[in-house]
Design a protein around this motif. Structure first.
Motif: not given
Length: 121
Positions: A27-30, A35-36, A106-109
């Motif tokens: 999750l952190r890596e995602l 979130l650049q 979560l990626r989409e959010l």
């Protein structure tokens, strides 16, 4: 673990239960990938992602679940149909089991959060 005394996210991840560490690391890596331009900090005893000093996303290992905090009401509203029926508080999406974390959602959010600044609740 509700609030961690960890000073950084590495220390936070080192203290979470073994059965959750891989999922929280993923999750952190995602978050870091999507979130650049956000700052990763520890606040409220959990990893938080800030833009311009405002916390927009966070996650935590709670006693009964893994929490994903989405502090952007506009993004929650845009995803209302996708979030309906999920275990969710005002801004907290809860996953009771590590294997139940929906990384695609979560990626989409996260992408929606990163796309443009918005009001934080």
């Amino acid at each position: 673990m509700v609030q961690s005394p960890a000073q950084n996210v590495d220390a936070y991840l080192a203290e979470v239960p073994d059965e959750r560490r891989d999922v929280l690391t993923r999750l952190r890596e995602l978050c870091r990938a999507e979130l650049q331009g956000f700052d990763e900090v520890m606040a409220y005893g959990m990893p938080v992602y800030e833009r311009g000093g405002a916390a927009e996303v966070a996650f935590a290992s709670q006693k009964q679940y893994i929490s994903f905090y989405l502090m952007r009401g506009d993004v929650r509203d845009a995803f209302a149909e996708r979030l309906a029926g999920r275990d969710m508080g005002k801004g907290c999406l809860r996953f009771r089991k590590p294997e139940g974390v929906d990384f695609a959602l979560l990626r989409e959010l996260l992408r929606a959060v990163a796309a443009a600044p918005g009001a934080v609740c």
